[in-house]
Scaffold this motif. Structure first.
Motif, PDB file in Angstrom:
ATOM      1  N   ASP A  71       0.826  -0.871   0.162  1.00  0.00           N
ATOM      2  CA  ASP A  71       0.326  -0.244  -0.279  1.00  0.00           C
ATOM      3  C   ASP A  71       0.902   1.427  -0.634  1.00  0.00           C
ATOM      4  N   ILE A  72       1.756   1.106  -1.089  1.00  0.00           N
ATOM      5  CA  ILE A  72       2.547   2.317  -1.384  1.00  0.00           C
ATOM      6  C   ILE A  72       2.043   3.758  -1.074  1.00  0.00           C
ATOM      7  N   LEU A  73       2.964   4.732  -0.102  1.00  0.00           N
ATOM      8  CA  LEU A  73       2.464   6.324  -0.672  1.00  0.00           C
ATOM      9  C   LEU A  73       3.178   7.148  -1.289  1.00  0.00           C
ATOM     10  N   SER A  74       4.118   6.864  -1.086  1.00  0.00           N
ATOM     11  CA  SER A  74       5.334   7.256  -1.886  1.00  0.00           C
ATOM     12  C   SER A  74       6.658   7.174  -2.335  1.00  0.00           C
ATOM     13  N   PHE A  75       7.106   6.571  -3.871  1.00  0.00           N
ATOM     14  CA  PHE A  75       8.119   5.939  -3.995  1.00  0.00           C
ATOM     15  C   PHE A  75       9.443   6.656  -5.389  1.00  0.00           C
ATOM     16  N   GLU A  76      10.060   6.804  -4.772  1.00  0.00           N
ATOM     17  CA  GLU A  76      11.096   7.592  -5.727  1.00  0.00           C
ATOM     18  C   GLU A  76      12.383   6.231  -6.134  1.00  0.00           C
ATOM     19  N   ASN A  80      20.405   3.290 -11.908  1.00  0.00           N
ATOM     20  CA  ASN A  80      20.456   2.174 -13.407  1.00  0.00           C
ATOM     21  C   ASN A  80      21.448   0.534 -12.936  1.00  0.00           C
ATOM     22  N   GLU A  81      21.742   0.561 -11.516  1.00  0.00           N
ATOM     23  CA  GLU A  81      22.332  -0.463 -10.978  1.00  0.00           C
ATOM     24  C   GLU A  81      22.306  -1.213 -10.008  1.00  0.00           C
ATOM     25  N   VAL A  82      21.557  -2.517  -9.314  1.00  0.00           N
ATOM     26  CA  VAL A  82      22.082  -3.027  -7.770  1.00  0.00           C
ATOM     27  C   VAL A  82      23.264  -3.680  -7.991  1.00  0.00           C
ATOM     28  N   GLY A  83      23.274  -4.556  -6.925  1.00  0.00           N
ATOM     29  CA  GLY A  83      24.553  -6.007  -6.330  1.00  0.00           C
ATOM     30  C   GLY A  83      25.311  -5.362  -6.134  1.00  0.00           C
ATOM     31  N   PHE A  84      24.857  -3.945  -4.868  1.00  0.00           N
ATOM     32  CA  PHE A  84      25.520  -3.084  -4.290  1.00  0.00           C
ATOM     33  C   PHE A  84      26.149  -3.895  -2.552  1.00  0.00           C
ATOM     34  N   ILE A  85      26.489  -3.335  -2.051  1.00  0.00           N
ATOM     35  CA  ILE A  85      26.539  -3.267  -0.397  1.00  0.00           C
ATOM     36  C   ILE A  85      25.971  -1.643  -0.198  1.00  0.00           C
ATOM     37  N   GLU A  95       1.172   2.596  11.916  1.00  0.00           N
ATOM     38  CA  GLU A  95       0.550   3.588  10.445  1.00  0.00           C
ATOM     39  C   GLU A  95       1.476   3.509   9.522  1.00  0.00           C
ATOM     40  N   LYS A  96       2.897   3.998   9.817  1.00  0.00           N
ATOM     41  CA  LYS A  96       3.313   3.370   8.209  1.00  0.00           C
ATOM     42  C   LYS A  96       4.320   3.189   7.739  1.00  0.00           C
ATOM     43  N   SER A  97       5.659   2.391   7.400  1.00  0.00           N
ATOM     44  CA  SER A  97       6.770   1.984   7.531  1.00  0.00           C
ATOM     45  C   SER A  97       7.533   2.916   5.728  1.00  0.00           C
ATOM     46  N   SER A  98       9.306   2.895   5.968  1.00  0.00           N
ATOM     47  CA  SER A  98       9.614   3.277   5.437  1.00  0.00           C
ATOM     48  C   SER A  98      11.035   2.787   4.933  1.00  0.00           C
ATOM     49  N   ILE A  99      11.645   3.208   3.856  1.00  0.00           N
ATOM     50  CA  ILE A  99      12.796   2.577   3.531  1.00  0.00           C
ATOM     51  C   ILE A  99      13.371   3.395   2.281  1.00  0.00           C
ATOM     52  N   ASN A 100      14.803   3.748   2.556  1.00  0.00           N
ATOM     53  CA  ASN A 100      15.689   5.059   2.240  1.00  0.00           C
ATOM     54  C   ASN A 100      17.099   3.828   1.448  1.00  0.00           C
ATOM     55  N   ILE A 101      17.917   3.614   0.554  1.00  0.00           N
ATOM     56  CA  ILE A 101      19.081   3.245  -0.050  1.00  0.00           C
ATOM     57  C   ILE A 101      19.339   4.500  -0.556  1.00  0.00           C
ATOM     58  N   VAL A 102      20.870   4.342  -0.388  1.00  0.00           N
ATOM     59  CA  VAL A 102      21.669   5.371  -0.955  1.00  0.00           C
ATOM     60  C   VAL A 102      22.586   4.865  -1.329  1.00  0.00           C
ATOM     61  N   ASN A 103      23.195   4.748  -2.261  1.00  0.00           N
ATOM     62  CA  ASN A 103      24.805   4.388  -2.736  1.00  0.00           C
ATOM     63  C   ASN A 103      25.513   4.786  -3.532  1.00  0.00           C
ATOM     64  N   ASN A 104      26.797   5.485  -3.621  1.00  0.00           N
ATOM     65  CA  ASN A 104      27.213   6.241  -5.275  1.00  0.00           C
ATOM     66  C   ASN A 104      26.058   6.962  -5.880  1.00  0.00           C
ATOM     67  N   ASP A 105      25.503   6.686  -7.239  1.00  0.00           N
ATOM     68  CA  ASP A 105      24.567   7.242  -7.801  1.00  0.00           C
ATOM     69  C   ASP A 105      23.132   6.419  -7.902  1.00  0.00           C
ATOM     70  N   PHE A 106      22.638   5.748  -6.831  1.00  0.00           N
ATOM     71  CA  PHE A 106      21.786   5.086  -6.385  1.00  0.00           C
ATOM     72  C   PHE A 106      20.316   5.450  -4.975  1.00  0.00           C
ATOM     73  N   HIS A 107      19.466   5.452  -5.494  1.00  0.00           N
ATOM     74  CA  HIS A 107      19.324   6.178  -4.519  1.00  0.00           C
ATOM     75  C   HIS A 107      17.449   5.252  -4.260  1.00  0.00           C
ATOM     76  N   LEU A 108      16.855   5.345  -3.775  1.00  0.00           N
ATOM     77  CA  LEU A 108      15.920   4.259  -3.446  1.00  0.00           C
ATOM     78  C   LEU A 108      14.900   4.710  -2.235  1.00  0.00           C
ATOM     79  N   GLN A 109      13.531   5.114  -2.525  1.00  0.00           N
ATOM     80  CA  GLN A 109      12.929   5.986  -1.524  1.00  0.00           C
ATOM     81  C   GLN A 109      11.771   5.467  -1.205  1.00  0.00           C
ATOM     82  N   CYS A 110      11.005   4.995  -0.308  1.00  0.00           N
ATOM     83  CA  CYS A 110      10.024   4.286  -0.219  1.00  0.00           C
ATOM     84  C   CYS A 110       8.555   4.012   1.077  1.00  0.00           C
TER      85      CYS A 110
END
Length: 129
Positions: A71-76, A80-85, A95-110
């Motif tokens: 039940d995603i509220l926001s996603f960004e 262009n690449e996964v497979g990193f530490i 009420e809600k959950s979130s995850i934030n992943i940052v690695n060099n040129d990669f960013h994922l927020q949900c």
């Protein structure tokens, strides 16, 4: 604890004595599903000190962890690449959950209404032998 309000948190409580770190884990893949769900697959090289006794019968050098944010509220995502530490920042509440992943040129927020621990299984990674 990152998993305190996650659905399926009892898996970590019973399998790993309530301890499972997300420090230095590898993001293997992510999928955005049509029902507003993000599924993330990680490989964890750092094995907790306590793990299921039945795993001792299997050869493994990592743990496969699959998390879903539903039940995603926001996603960004940018990159262009996964497979990193990485060391994802995961926050769960009633009420809600979130995850934030940052690695060099990669960013994922949900941000979502809930986080589910879909699976935790032993894994053998040939690269790490």
């Amino acid at each position: 604890m990152w998993f305190e309000h996650a659905m399926g948190s009892e898996k970590i409580k019973f399998m790993f004595n309530n301890e499972f770190s997300l420090e230095s884990i590898q993001l293997e893949s992510f999928k955005l599903h049509y029902h507003s769900t993000l599924q993330l697959h990680f490989l964890c090289k750092l094995i907790p000190g306590v793990f299921p006794a039945k795993w001792k019968k299997e050869k493994f050098n990592a743990i496969s962890l699959v998390l879903s944010l539903g039940d995603i509220l926001s996603f960004e995502v940018k990159g262009n690449e996964v497979g990193f530490i990485c060391s994802p920042d995961v926050i769960t509440s009633k009420e809600k959950s979130s995850i934030n992943i940052v690695n060099n040129d990669f960013h994922l927020q949900c941000e979502s209404r809930f986080l589910t621990i879909e699976g935790i299984t032993p894994y053998i990674d040939e690269r790490w032998d």
